[in-house]
Design a protein around this motif. Sequence first.
Motif, PDB file in Angstrom:
ATOM      1  N   ARG A   1      43.141   6.095  29.636  1.00 22.27           N
ATOM      2  CA  ARG A   1      42.109   5.166  30.081  1.00 22.27           C
ATOM      3  C   ARG A   1      41.985   5.255  31.597  1.00 22.27           C
ATOM      4  O   ARG A   1      42.977   5.213  32.310  1.00 22.27           O
ATOM      5  N   VAL A   2      40.772   5.381  32.028  1.00 22.67           N
ATOM      6  CA  VAL A   2      40.525   5.674  33.430  1.00 22.67           C
ATOM      7  C   VAL A   2      39.847   4.483  34.095  1.00 22.67           C
ATOM      8  O   VAL A   2      38.985   3.839  33.497  1.00 22.67           O
ATOM      9  N   GLY A   3      40.285   4.187  35.304  1.00 15.95           N
ATOM     10  CA  GLY A   3      39.635   3.136  36.073  1.00 15.95           C
ATOM     11  C   GLY A   3      39.157   3.691  37.403  1.00 15.95           C
ATOM     12  O   GLY A   3      39.789   4.579  37.971  1.00 15.95           O
TER      13      GLY A   3
ATOM     14  N   MET B   1      40.458  -2.017  35.543  1.00 19.37           N
ATOM     15  CA  MET B   1      40.657  -1.697  34.117  1.00 19.37           C
ATOM     16  C   MET B   1      41.628  -2.683  33.476  1.00 19.37           C
ATOM     17  O   MET B   1      42.729  -2.900  33.961  1.00 19.37           O
TER      18      MET B   1
ATOM     19  N   VAL C   1      47.818   6.540  18.323  1.00 19.71           N
ATOM     20  CA  VAL C   1      49.133   5.915  18.442  1.00 19.71           C
ATOM     21  C   VAL C   1      49.222   4.684  17.544  1.00 19.71           C
ATOM     22  O   VAL C   1      50.273   4.312  17.065  1.00 19.71           O
TER      23      VAL C   1
ATOM     24  N   PRO D   1      48.142  10.564  22.958  1.00 21.80           N
ATOM     25  CA  PRO D   1      47.737   9.370  23.697  1.00 21.80           C
ATOM     26  C   PRO D   1      46.259   9.419  24.092  1.00 21.80           C
ATOM     27  O   PRO D   1      45.663  10.489  24.148  1.00 21.80           O
ATOM     28  N   THR D   2      45.721   8.231  24.328  1.00 25.62           N
ATOM     29  CA  THR D   2      44.372   8.128  24.864  1.00 25.62           C
ATOM     30  C   THR D   2      44.493   7.715  26.326  1.00 25.62           C
ATOM     31  O   THR D   2      45.208   6.767  26.640  1.00 25.62           O
TER      32      THR D   2
ATOM     33  N   ARG E   1      40.282  11.135  25.244  1.00 20.60           N
ATOM     34  CA  ARG E   1      41.247  11.391  24.167  1.00 20.60           C
ATOM     35  C   ARG E   1      41.867  12.758  24.340  1.00 20.60           C
ATOM     36  O   ARG E   1      41.271  13.656  24.934  1.00 20.60           O
TER      37      ARG E   1
ATOM     38  N   GLN F   1      45.690   5.497  32.936  1.00 21.93           N
ATOM     39  CA  GLN F   1      46.734   4.770  32.222  1.00 21.93           C
ATOM     40  C   GLN F   1      46.789   5.263  30.794  1.00 21.93           C
ATOM     41  O   GLN F   1      45.744   5.494  30.179  1.00 21.93           O
TER      42      GLN F   1
ATOM     43  N   ALA G   1      45.019  10.609  14.531  1.00 26.30           N
ATOM     44  CA  ALA G   1      46.156  11.035  15.348  1.00 26.30           C
ATOM     45  C   ALA G   1      46.463   9.982  16.402  1.00 26.30           C
ATOM     46  O   ALA G   1      47.150  10.244  17.371  1.00 26.30           O
TER      47      ALA G   1
ATOM     48  N   GLN H   1      36.870   1.618  20.183  1.00 22.95           N
ATOM     49  CA  GLN H   1      37.418   1.847  21.518  1.00 22.95           C
ATOM     50  C   GLN H   1      38.921   1.631  21.445  1.00 22.95           C
ATOM     51  O   GLN H   1      39.388   0.818  20.669  1.00 22.95           O
ATOM     52  N   TYR H   2      39.601   2.345  22.283  1.00 21.49           N
ATOM     53  CA  TYR H   2      41.052   2.270  22.253  1.00 21.49           C
ATOM     54  C   TYR H   2      41.555   0.843  22.472  1.00 21.49           C
ATOM     55  O   TYR H   2      42.503   0.392  21.843  1.00 21.49           O
TER      56      TYR H   2
ATOM     57  N   PHE I   1      36.539   3.350  29.775  1.00 20.46           N
ATOM     58  CA  PHE I   1      36.410   4.768  30.050  1.00 20.46           C
ATOM     59  C   PHE I   1      37.638   5.439  29.474  1.00 20.46           C
ATOM     60  O   PHE I   1      38.733   5.272  29.993  1.00 20.46           O
ATOM     61  N   GLU I   2      37.473   6.145  28.362  1.00 20.87           N
ATOM     62  CA  GLU I   2      38.660   6.720  27.743  1.00 20.87           C
ATOM     63  C   GLU I   2      38.508   8.203  27.453  1.00 20.87           C
ATOM     64  O   GLU I   2      37.436   8.684  27.106  1.00 20.87           O
TER      65      GLU I   2
ATOM     66  N   GLN J   1      49.394   5.321  26.969  1.00 23.72           N
ATOM     67  CA  GLN J   1      50.562   4.866  26.228  1.00 23.72           C
ATOM     68  C   GLN J   1      51.258   6.093  25.663  1.00 23.72           C
ATOM     69  O   GLN J   1      50.644   6.878  24.945  1.00 23.72           O
TER      70      GLN J   1
ATOM     71  N   GLU K   1      39.825  11.757  14.725  1.00 27.07           N
ATOM     72  CA  GLU K   1      40.471  11.543  16.022  1.00 27.07           C
ATOM     73  C   GLU K   1      41.344  10.289  15.991  1.00 27.07           C
ATOM     74  O   GLU K   1      42.391  10.240  16.618  1.00 27.07           O
TER      75      GLU K   1
END
Lengths: 856, 415
Positions: free
Chosen positions: B371-373, A1, A386, B368-369, B414, B309, A384, A348-349, B411-412, B311, A381
């Motif tokens: 994120r997945v690995g 990632m 960051v 936060p969002t 929320r 992960q 909210a 995407q984030y 891959f996120e 923030q 979404e």
Amino acid sequence: MAPPPAHPQRSPSPSQPSGKSEVTDLRSQLRQLAGSRAPGADDAKRDLFKKVISNMTIGIDVSSLFGEMVMCSATSDIVLKKMCYLYVGNYAKVNPDLALLTINFLQRDCKDDDPMIRGLALRSLCSLRVANLVEYLVGPLGSGLKDNNSYVRTVAVIGVVKLYHISASTCLDADFPATLKHLMLNDPDTQVVANCLSALQEIWTLESTSSEEAAKERETLVSKPVIYYLLNRIKEFSEWAQCLVLELVAKYIPSDNSEIFDIMNLLEDRLQHANGAVVLATSKVFLHLTLSMADVHQQVYERIKAPLLTQVSAGSPEQSYAVLSHLHLLVMRAPYIFSSDYKHFYCQYNEPSYVKKLKLEMLTAVANESNTYDIVTELCEYAANVDIPIARESIRAVGKIALQQYDVNAIVDRLLQFLEMEKDYVTCEALTNTKLESSSMQVLVKDLLRKYPQWSQDCIAVVGNISSKNVQEPKAKAALIWMLGEYSQDMPDAPYVLESLVENWDEEHSAEVRLHLLTAVMKCFFKRAPETQKALGAALAAGLADFHQDVHDRALFYYRLLQYKVSVAESVVNPPKQAVSVFADSQSSEIKDRIFDEFNSLSVIYQKPSYMFTDKEHRGTLEFSDELANLSINAEAGDSAVPAQRVEANDNDLLLSITEKEEGRDAASNGSAYSAPSYDGASATSAASQSLADLAFSSTSGSGQAPASSFAIDDLLGLDFSVGAAATPSPPPLSLNPKAVLDPGTFQQKWRQLPLSLSEDFSLSPQGVAALATSNALLRHMQSHSIHCIASGGQSPNFKFFFFAQKAESASIYLVELLINSSSAKSQIKIKADDQSTSQAFSTLFQSALSKFGTA
Amino acid sequence: MLQCIFLLSNSGEVILEKQLTGHRVDRSICSWFWDQSISQAHSFGQLPVIASPTHYLFQVFREGITFLACTQVEMPPLMAIEFLCRVADVLNDYLGGLNEDLIKDNFVIVYELLDEMIDNGFPLTTEPNILQEMIAPPNIVSKVLSVVTGTSSNVSDTLPGASASGVPWRTADPKYAQNEVYIDLAEEMDATINRDGALMKCEVYGQVKVNSHISGLPDMTLSFTNPSILDQVRFHPCVRFRQWESHQILSFVPPDGQFKLMSYRVRKLKSTPLYVKPQLTSNGGTCRLNVMVGSRNNHGKTIDLVTVQFQLPSCILSADLTSNHGTVNILADKTCNWNIGRIPKDKAPSMSGTLVLETGLERLHTFPTFRVGFKMMGVALSGLKIDKLDLKTVPYRFFKGFRAVSRAGEFEVRS
């Protein structure tokens, strides 16, 4: 990632080392090795060469080693040769005499048995770029073009272009363009063909400005036989060459519809290419070919949609940004086609914010009845999130969608939820950033209220609870004040909140907020007179004393209105509200069309047609005449109320900025053709020879694009004249054309050419001097007298202005330089005019206009 | 038409400069660019295309190196950006990575490469196979060879045969003692799970990578058992598009060595191999965080290298997080990493703890969002299956190998 695309900590660039002693060291070592035939000599040389080149790379000037390097270059080692070629190519231009030394060994290498060496040598030979060595180029180039190895031929073809740039005449005398044309149509190797095509395009485009024949040759490139020949081989070309060919095909105009379909069928699989540049170039061809066929054009959108969307998600952020910019253009043109693909535009984030921003705009555009709910949910979404700028953008986007749609219940509900959520923050005295968020929401709520009055009741309940003390941002504050004024009948404490705001008048820095405050107090007064009277008096007094011209004017206006008749004042200030159907779009459709014509170019990324941003280079800001250099130039055509397109002229000179109006609008308002296409054409051709155009513009004022635009204006004025003359005979006293147009380039040129016809000194009225403190006040004032400002500048006490005016129903133009010393109230004017006989009359007119300045 | 290419280091220093046309671009443009990128780093980020006072700049940022190209004329922007990306890829291949030191150590090779990749501002060949025949990569093998044989040149003496053959991506006649083809399916799963735990988007981006070592001029066909699931396919130039359109078969003459045969996307997948469930509950100035991760285990394969992960919002003063499996790290920039590794069979990993909010803040408002690995060997999450690989025109026996690997892309989750 992958980690988030955090921007690296970039520190200021370090200073480059000078390395004097190193260079002398290297020199002596090179000398020792120069004649050596010892076994290990090549290795030693290679290390030395590497050192020299690494010094060159980090920016140390090693040109003084030229002689030694050339002496060492007699070698059979190909890596040494390459390094030597690299060095020679870099420094030959500054050492033309020593470069002669290298010619010998390069020419010998051009006849080497190994085609790789022949090619390399030829490339280096052409890269020397020393004008007095061109005679040595023609021979090797000629044989290179006939070489039996295609690698050498590809190099030779590009060599021809290089030769052309060094000495066009040598290139043409040797008849290289004809050879290239022959090669292009007959060579078996497609890379040679592609290079020929790019070389010929470059040469003939540059040549066509001076030679009829070259222009004709350039035309033949887009002729049917050539296009068909290239298209039939397109699959053999490398991906980059395909881009080149496709770019050419986009210029081709097929004779009938069946031809169009043939081309599209042939190119269809290009849309599946792995290289985004090819896909985009193909899309351009498709779009251009079908412009005249509305229904097919529609289908083309459908066809290119999927490949473009693929490109967005497959590449790096940089690539997807470039593709997205183009998609953005298409989405804006035909949102309905993309309305089912809205999920592609979800953010995407990890994406950089410039990509997110584009996506948000597209989401806004594609929203319709069926997908609004999903889109708004998604946008909420982000709200909210960051990432604060994006959170703000997305709230804004929600608001824009609300303005587009009929069914807004859900959206307004959501917006109000935001406000309520924010309310918590505010009562908690939350962070500034959350306040910022809330502020952007309030701006929106205001817009919404303007459109959907029926929602006002609900909103007021929420808004009323927001304390104005917690709102910092001027726009939000203005929005809140607007609401206080507009709905004061429903908010019990509105007059008192306004009153406290008026008391703090001096602390309010933003003129916009003060203007809104004035209006809000007025509105409140009409609804709840007894409670507001005191606040109104205070506000008007404060407004009259305000140093900002607009605030002052508005206060005065309201005061006089009230003096005249309260009912009239009410009908002016507080007319019955009509729901806003559409808010003015930021960009005219004509500009969008222009950008669309330039699909697959930089214009799309800047979202401006190329004439708007390439311009500034042609104008050659650095070559501005001295007297204009420190001024700010306003190319004002019609009226200055329209938000002008700002083009930063030159970052080195901060005082200088160029404001340019949208030509498109101008054409519409004048109702006559501002010949924008010819202007555009001029900029396009000079874009090709950037430096040439700049040069021409600075040295000979008679060439470049200036004459083109001045013709355009003459045309325009000529038209005015004939119409005017037919309608009414011109009245004897001098009257001016209120819509005179002049661009800075023409102004400069005329200023240089015309003799001084009048110069006068006179003194200014004290009010006039006082009013000078407000920027642009004088410009507006003079404009109301049909005298337009083209440039202004200077610092107190000395001001300098350049004006122009045009005699009504005549092409005659007056140019004025006005110097004002505000401490002594003295001013001086210099007038230059096309028609010398009327300059005295104009001077009188000018002075009378000026004397009224500040007294209004 | 590009006029100049610069490679800048992380500190803004010019590592390398390559002038492409007669109009020299002065180095000062780099310091202008650098000043801009410092001053704008915090606003809307750095755009890939920038207008400077004198030039248009294209920039591509890779591994701390900024690839900067300048032009003064209108040109297709994507062409410049694509090209820079290609340069970055090729350098990465050649040098076995990308960083300032590697480029400085091998700058002669970089110059040589750029020389062949672009001439007079127009891209020539960017095909890695062909470039490798012109300029040998500086790998250990060639270093050893040069020591043994005494020829230390890393430039091959012969021209690439491809330039003479009719198939521009293939050398004329390679010879191998052992003929073999390896096919890799590499898939990345992009998924977005929204606040309510619903799967908003679940797609797989996949690539078919081929490593071919076949003598002569082989003509291959590759077919899938379920090609209909593929969406948005893009092919290497060697693939015959008509064949794909009519029969959904990949028919091609492969380049020699490693190359990317095709890329595709599979949309609208129904499930993810693992679940991540974050829970945030605020109460009186603190926030309780709980994240559960578990395998759905419908593939029968283990899930490796799982990471989560996120923030932390800026309004959080401190965080105290612990997990029952793996390690939790909170970096200085408030990035929180939870390294789980392989998901154990017996328990579901979870991380929990409290976040202390800034004084005055009752509840958390920015979420936060996550994120997945992850990585899964031996499975293609899209469900794509290779049917068979055939070789025409060449009579040899040859070895073929297939592999699949899936990992997380974007891959996120929320919250």
